[in-house]
Enzyme design. Structure first.
Site, short mmCIF file in Angstrom:
data_model
loop_
_atom_site.label_atom_id
_atom_site.label_comp_id
_atom_site.label_asym_id
_atom_site.label_seq_id
_atom_site.Cartn_x
_atom_site.Cartn_y
_atom_site.Cartn_z
N GLY A 47 -9.01 3.12 -8.04
CA GLY A 47 -9.99 4.09 -8.51
C GLY A 47 -10.18 3.96 -10.00
CD GLN A 52 -9.00 5.58 -15.59
OE1 GLN A 52 -9.55 5.69 -14.51
NE2 GLN A 52 -7.84 4.97 -15.73
CB CYS A 108 -2.82 5.70 -14.30
SG CYS A 108 -4.39 6.08 -15.10
CG LEU A 109 -6.40 0.69 -13.37
CD1 LEU A 109 -7.86 0.41 -13.05
CD2 LEU A 109 -5.55 -0.57 -13.15
CG HIS A 150 -4.71 9.27 -10.21
ND1 HIS A 150 -3.44 8.97 -10.63
CD2 HIS A 150 -5.55 8.61 -11.06
CE1 HIS A 150 -3.50 8.16 -11.68
NE2 HIS A 150 -4.77 7.92 -11.96
CD GLU A 151 -9.10 7.34 -10.06
OE1 GLU A 151 -9.59 7.40 -11.20
OE2 GLU A 151 -8.12 6.62 -9.78
CG HIS A 154 -8.52 9.79 -15.05
ND1 HIS A 154 -7.74 9.45 -16.13
CD2 HIS A 154 -8.04 9.07 -14.00
CE1 HIS A 154 -6.83 8.55 -15.76
NE2 HIS A 154 -6.99 8.31 -14.47
NI NI Z 1 -5.77 6.89 -13.50
#
Ligand code: NI
Length: 185
Positions: A47, A52, A108-109, A150-151, A154
């Site tokens: 995701g 981000q 997480c990226l 999670h997404e 953000h």
């Molecule tokens: Ni993330």
């Protein structure tokens, strides 16, 4: 194809509460989503949220198949564009009205190289819109519910380390899971 730079934890742009999308089905929105998909695929992410890549909008994309090297054991989640989302915690099943939290490993990226056990609601309803402005309304559980929570975090300036309760289960992937390849970062 445009792969964007993914902001890392510490960047103040990851801490903003994102603005709602007000114009759907525009060239600008389609281009943004295309860039986000390219960026997510290049990073093997499950995701990605617009903040981000530094874009201050309530927009997330997610989806994974069984071949995702970062989450090889996760069940597939349909490729989804979710805009202006609202999440409601539901009872753990249709017959059980009690809201249940479950813990599982998350990465997480924007937090490369690390994983932690993160509590999330086990079952949720999420509503919102796709890129054309068509409404979305799904009830999901398991990994799908975790990815959405999670997404969408953000979009309110929350990164998963802020949700961790047990810091004895927060660490580097190569230490926690020795033998896994670095692609899982
Ligand atoms: Ni993330």
């Amino acid at each position: 194809m445009a792969v964007c730079e993914i902001l890392k934890m510490g960047d103040p742009r990851l801490l903003r509460v994102a603005r709602p999308v007000t114009a759907f089905d525009s060239d600008e929105l389609h281009l943004l989503i295309s860039d986000m998909l390219d960026t997510m695929l290049a990073a093997n992410g499950a995701g990605l949220a617009a903040p981000q890549i530094g874009v201050d909008l309530q927009l997330v994309i997610f989806g994974s198949n069984a071949r995702n090297p970062r989450y090889p054991d996760a069940p597939p989640v349909p490729k989804t564009v979710l805009i202006n989302p609202v999440i409601t915690a539901l009872g753990s099943s249709e017959s059980d009205p009690n809201v249940l939290e479950v813990e599982d490993w998350e990465g997480c990226l924007s937090v490369p190289g690390l994983r932690a056990m993160v509590p999330r609601f086990s079952r949720i309803r999420y509503t919102g819109f796709d890129q054309y402005g068509d409404p979305l309304d799904r009830t999901v559980d398991g990994f799908h519910a975790r990815v959405v929570q999670h997404e969408c975090d953000h979009l309110i300036g929350k990164l998963y380390p802020m949700r961790v309760r047990d810091f004895t289960r927060f660490g580097f992937i190569d230490v926690l899971f020795p033998g896994l390849d670095a692609e899982r970062g």
